[in-house]
Design a protein around this motif. Structure first.
Motif, PDB file in Angstrom:
ATOM      1  N   ASP A  31       9.101 -13.035   4.854  1.00  0.00           N
ATOM      2  CA  ASP A  31       9.852 -12.001   4.127  1.00  0.00           C
ATOM      3  C   ASP A  31       9.135 -10.654   4.109  1.00  0.00           C
ATOM      4  OD1 ASP A  31      11.760 -13.922   3.489  1.00  0.00           O
ATOM      5  OD2 ASP A  31      10.802 -14.419   1.573  1.00  0.00           O
ATOM      6  N   HIS A  32       7.901 -10.621   4.592  1.00  0.00           N
ATOM      7  CA  HIS A  32       7.089  -9.405   4.497  1.00  0.00           C
ATOM      8  C   HIS A  32       6.362  -9.076   5.803  1.00  0.00           C
ATOM      9  CE1 HIS A  32       7.901  -9.020   0.243  1.00  0.00           C
ATOM     10  NE2 HIS A  32       7.788 -10.328   0.185  1.00  0.00           N
ATOM     11  N   GLN A  33       6.974  -9.435   6.900  1.00  0.00           N
ATOM     12  CA  GLN A  33       6.403  -9.170   8.222  1.00  0.00           C
ATOM     13  C   GLN A  33       6.191  -7.662   8.429  1.00  0.00           C
ATOM     14  OE1 GLN A  33       6.011 -12.044   9.939  1.00  0.00           O
ATOM     15  NE2 GLN A  33       5.626 -11.447  12.027  1.00  0.00           N
ATOM     16  N   LEU A  34       7.181  -6.878   8.068  1.00  0.00           N
ATOM     17  CA  LEU A  34       7.110  -5.427   8.254  1.00  0.00           C
ATOM     18  C   LEU A  34       5.949  -4.826   7.467  1.00  0.00           C
ATOM     19  CD1 LEU A  34       8.493  -2.925   9.529  1.00  0.00           C
ATOM     20  CD2 LEU A  34       9.830  -2.747   7.426  1.00  0.00           C
ATOM     21  N   GLU A  35       5.775  -5.262   6.236  1.00  0.00           N
ATOM     22  CA  GLU A  35       4.696  -4.745   5.403  1.00  0.00           C
ATOM     23  C   GLU A  35       3.334  -5.083   6.010  1.00  0.00           C
ATOM     24  OE1 GLU A  35       7.307  -6.428   4.373  1.00  0.00           O
ATOM     25  OE2 GLU A  35       8.223  -5.325   2.712  1.00  0.00           O
ATOM     26  N   CYS A  36       3.191  -6.302   6.495  1.00  0.00           N
ATOM     27  CA  CYS A  36       1.921  -6.718   7.103  1.00  0.00           C
ATOM     28  C   CYS A  36       1.649  -5.937   8.385  1.00  0.00           C
ATOM     29  CB  CYS A  36       1.926  -8.217   7.349  1.00  0.00           C
ATOM     30  SG  CYS A  36       1.954  -9.178   5.809  1.00  0.00           S
ATOM     31  N   GLN A  37       2.687  -5.717   9.173  1.00  0.00           N
ATOM     32  CA  GLN A  37       2.525  -4.904  10.384  1.00  0.00           C
ATOM     33  C   GLN A  37       2.114  -3.486  10.019  1.00  0.00           C
ATOM     34  OE1 GLN A  37       6.387  -5.433  12.141  1.00  0.00           O
ATOM     35  NE2 GLN A  37       5.765  -7.261  13.268  1.00  0.00           N
ATOM     36  N   TYR A  38       2.722  -2.949   8.979  1.00  0.00           N
ATOM     37  CA  TYR A  38       2.373  -1.606   8.514  1.00  0.00           C
ATOM     38  C   TYR A  38       0.901  -1.540   8.106  1.00  0.00           C
ATOM     39  CZ  TYR A  38       1.886   2.313   5.316  1.00  0.00           C
ATOM     40  OH  TYR A  38       1.433   3.425   4.680  1.00  0.00           O
ATOM     41  N   LEU A  39       0.437  -2.537   7.349  1.00  0.00           N
ATOM     42  CA  LEU A  39      -0.962  -2.559   6.910  1.00  0.00           C
ATOM     43  C   LEU A  39      -1.910  -2.620   8.101  1.00  0.00           C
ATOM     44  CD1 LEU A  39      -0.529  -4.942   3.866  1.00  0.00           C
ATOM     45  CD2 LEU A  39      -1.118  -2.504   3.770  1.00  0.00           C
ATOM     46  N   LEU A  40      -1.556  -3.396   9.102  1.00  0.00           N
ATOM     47  CA  LEU A  40      -2.385  -3.460  10.312  1.00  0.00           C
ATOM     48  C   LEU A  40      -2.394  -2.119  11.037  1.00  0.00           C
ATOM     49  CD1 LEU A  40      -1.396  -7.006  11.576  1.00  0.00           C
ATOM     50  CD2 LEU A  40      -3.646  -6.296  10.720  1.00  0.00           C
ATOM     51  N   LEU A  41      -1.248  -1.472  11.109  1.00  0.00           N
ATOM     52  CA  LEU A  41      -1.190  -0.149  11.749  1.00  0.00           C
ATOM     53  C   LEU A  41      -2.066   0.855  11.004  1.00  0.00           C
ATOM     54  CD1 LEU A  41       2.597   0.121  12.660  1.00  0.00           C
ATOM     55  CD2 LEU A  41       0.673   0.066  14.263  1.00  0.00           C
ATOM     56  N   CYS A  42      -2.075   0.788   9.686  1.00  0.00           N
ATOM     57  CA  CYS A  42      -2.950   1.667   8.891  1.00  0.00           C
ATOM     58  C   CYS A  42      -4.407   1.455   9.286  1.00  0.00           C
ATOM     59  CB  CYS A  42      -2.793   1.391   7.401  1.00  0.00           C
ATOM     60  SG  CYS A  42      -1.264   1.974   6.670  1.00  0.00           S
ATOM     61  N   LEU A  43      -4.797   0.189   9.423  1.00  0.00           N
ATOM     62  CA  LEU A  43      -6.182  -0.121   9.774  1.00  0.00           C
ATOM     63  C   LEU A  43      -6.515   0.328  11.185  1.00  0.00           C
ATOM     64  CD1 LEU A  43      -6.532  -3.630   8.117  1.00  0.00           C
ATOM     65  CD2 LEU A  43      -7.611  -1.487   7.384  1.00  0.00           C
ATOM     66  N   TYR A  44      -5.625   0.070  12.132  1.00  0.00           N
ATOM     67  CA  TYR A  44      -5.862   0.518  13.509  1.00  0.00           C
ATOM     68  C   TYR A  44      -6.023   2.034  13.556  1.00  0.00           C
ATOM     69  CZ  TYR A  44      -5.012  -3.844  16.076  1.00  0.00           C
ATOM     70  OH  TYR A  44      -5.105  -5.098  16.600  1.00  0.00           O
ATOM     71  N   ASP A 121     -11.439  -0.481   1.583  1.00  0.00           N
ATOM     72  CA  ASP A 121     -10.855   0.315   0.501  1.00  0.00           C
ATOM     73  C   ASP A 121      -9.458   0.801   0.876  1.00  0.00           C
ATOM     74  OD1 ASP A 121     -13.159  -0.061  -0.989  1.00  0.00           O
ATOM     75  OD2 ASP A 121     -13.976   1.943  -0.565  1.00  0.00           O
ATOM     76  N   LEU A 122      -9.298   1.265   2.108  1.00  0.00           N
ATOM     77  CA  LEU A 122      -7.991   1.712   2.592  1.00  0.00           C
ATOM     78  C   LEU A 122      -6.999   0.557   2.544  1.00  0.00           C
ATOM     79  CD1 LEU A 122      -6.097   3.738   4.182  1.00  0.00           C
ATOM     80  CD2 LEU A 122      -6.933   2.561   6.219  1.00  0.00           C
ATOM     81  N   PHE A 123      -7.402  -0.603   3.049  1.00  0.00           N
ATOM     82  CA  PHE A 123      -6.508  -1.764   3.067  1.00  0.00           C
ATOM     83  C   PHE A 123      -6.066  -2.117   1.650  1.00  0.00           C
ATOM     84  CE2 PHE A 123      -5.794  -6.342   2.746  1.00  0.00           C
ATOM     85  CZ  PHE A 123      -4.745  -6.483   3.638  1.00  0.00           C
ATOM     86  N   GLU A 124      -6.998  -2.156   0.724  1.00  0.00           N
ATOM     87  CA  GLU A 124      -6.656  -2.531  -0.644  1.00  0.00           C
ATOM     88  C   GLU A 124      -5.717  -1.513  -1.297  1.00  0.00           C
ATOM     89  OE1 GLU A 124     -10.562  -3.223  -2.285  1.00  0.00           O
ATOM     90  OE2 GLU A 124     -10.509  -5.336  -1.648  1.00  0.00           O
ATOM     91  N   LYS A 128      -1.704  -2.424  -2.248  1.00  0.00           N
ATOM     92  CA  LYS A 128      -1.151  -2.229  -3.591  1.00  0.00           C
ATOM     93  C   LYS A 128       0.055  -1.296  -3.557  1.00  0.00           C
ATOM     94  CE  LYS A 128      -5.420  -3.305  -5.968  1.00  0.00           C
ATOM     95  NZ  LYS A 128      -6.601  -2.808  -6.658  1.00  0.00           N
ATOM     96  N   SER A 129      -0.036  -0.245  -2.768  1.00  0.00           N
ATOM     97  CA  SER A 129       1.072   0.689  -2.652  1.00  0.00           C
ATOM     98  C   SER A 129       2.262   0.049  -1.944  1.00  0.00           C
ATOM     99  CB  SER A 129       0.607   1.930  -1.888  1.00  0.00           C
ATOM    100  OG  SER A 129       1.683   2.768  -1.594  1.00  0.00           O
ATOM    101  N   THR A 130       2.007  -0.635  -0.849  1.00  0.00           N
ATOM    102  CA  THR A 130       3.063  -1.230  -0.039  1.00  0.00           C
ATOM    103  C   THR A 130       3.824  -2.311  -0.802  1.00  0.00           C
ATOM    104  OG1 THR A 130       1.802  -0.779   1.962  1.00  0.00           O
ATOM    105  CG2 THR A 130       3.523  -2.435   2.141  1.00  0.00           C
ATOM    106  N   PHE A 131       3.127  -3.094  -1.587  1.00  0.00           N
ATOM    107  CA  PHE A 131       3.754  -4.175  -2.342  1.00  0.00           C
ATOM    108  C   PHE A 131       4.062  -3.795  -3.793  1.00  0.00           C
ATOM    109  CE2 PHE A 131       2.238  -6.551   1.262  1.00  0.00           C
ATOM    110  CZ  PHE A 131       3.173  -7.567   1.413  1.00  0.00           C
ATOM    111  N   SER A 132       3.955  -2.511  -4.117  1.00  0.00           N
ATOM    112  CA  SER A 132       4.232  -2.015  -5.475  1.00  0.00           C
ATOM    113  C   SER A 132       3.501  -2.836  -6.531  1.00  0.00           C
ATOM    114  CB  SER A 132       5.732  -2.018  -5.766  1.00  0.00           C
ATOM    115  OG  SER A 132       6.405  -1.117  -4.929  1.00  0.00           O
ATOM    116  N   ILE A 133       2.203  -2.972  -6.334  1.00  0.00           N
ATOM    117  CA  ILE A 133       1.388  -3.738  -7.273  1.00  0.00           C
ATOM    118  C   ILE A 133       1.191  -2.915  -8.535  1.00  0.00           C
ATOM    119  CG2 ILE A 133      -0.842  -4.866  -7.674  1.00  0.00           C
ATOM    120  CD1 ILE A 133       0.792  -6.155  -5.394  1.00  0.00           C
ATOM    121  N   GLN A 134       1.518  -3.518  -9.657  1.00  0.00           N
ATOM    122  CA  GLN A 134       1.319  -2.821 -10.929  1.00  0.00           C
ATOM    123  C   GLN A 134      -0.161  -2.800 -11.260  1.00  0.00           C
ATOM    124  OE1 GLN A 134       3.758  -5.171 -13.474  1.00  0.00           O
ATOM    125  NE2 GLN A 134       2.226  -6.752 -13.791  1.00  0.00           N
TER     126      GLN A 134
END
Length: 144
Positions: A31-44, A121-124, A128-134
């Protein structure tokens, strides 16, 4: 538009309801493939020196004598594409292991250790932003 741009532009309306860190980790990866791909792109994108991209066992002398569970971004991408992760937590665990391995292997090399810490730090932050972590109350347990 690329995955990175689509997700960044749609973050505000994709998850109007905030969730806890633990709720995000228990989500099904499918259900969250896109979010995980986005996080990997941020890291790359942020890993300009490519310290976390390729298999370190190939080019880094003595790596496997220090690191018992090697993992790198290209391998995480493969596992994501091959549907080898069941939950977001499995994905996050592998990504965080990259940074743990980096800190362990580079304990005497401040330059690479700091690069790894910045990526972590960037990943964390992005997670949190991508998954709207309170944000948790400061007295709450830090089980993140």
């Amino acid at each position: 538009m690329c995955t990175f741009c689509v997700l960044r532009a749609s973050q505000s309306w994709r998850y109007p309801k905030q969730m806890t860190y633990q709720e995000a980790l228990t989500c099904q990866i499918s259900d969250h493939q896109l979010e995980c791909q986005y996080l990997l792109l941020c890291l790359y994108h942020a890993d300009e020196e490519h310290i976390a991209v390729a298999d370190p066992c190939i080019n880094v002398r003595n790596y496997t004598s220090v690191i018992k569970s090697p993992i790198w971004l290209d391998r995480v991408v493969e596992k994501l594409q091959q549907n080898l992760y069941q939950s977001v937590q499995h994905f996050v665990s592998d990504v965080l292991l990259i940074f743990t391995n980096c800190a362990t292997f580079n304990r005497d090399n401040a330059e690479f250790r700091v690069m790894g810490e910045r990526l972590k730090d960037l990943f964390e932050r992005e997670f949190k932003s991508t998954f709207s972590i309170q944000l948790q109350h400061p007295t709450a347990s830090n089980s993140q």
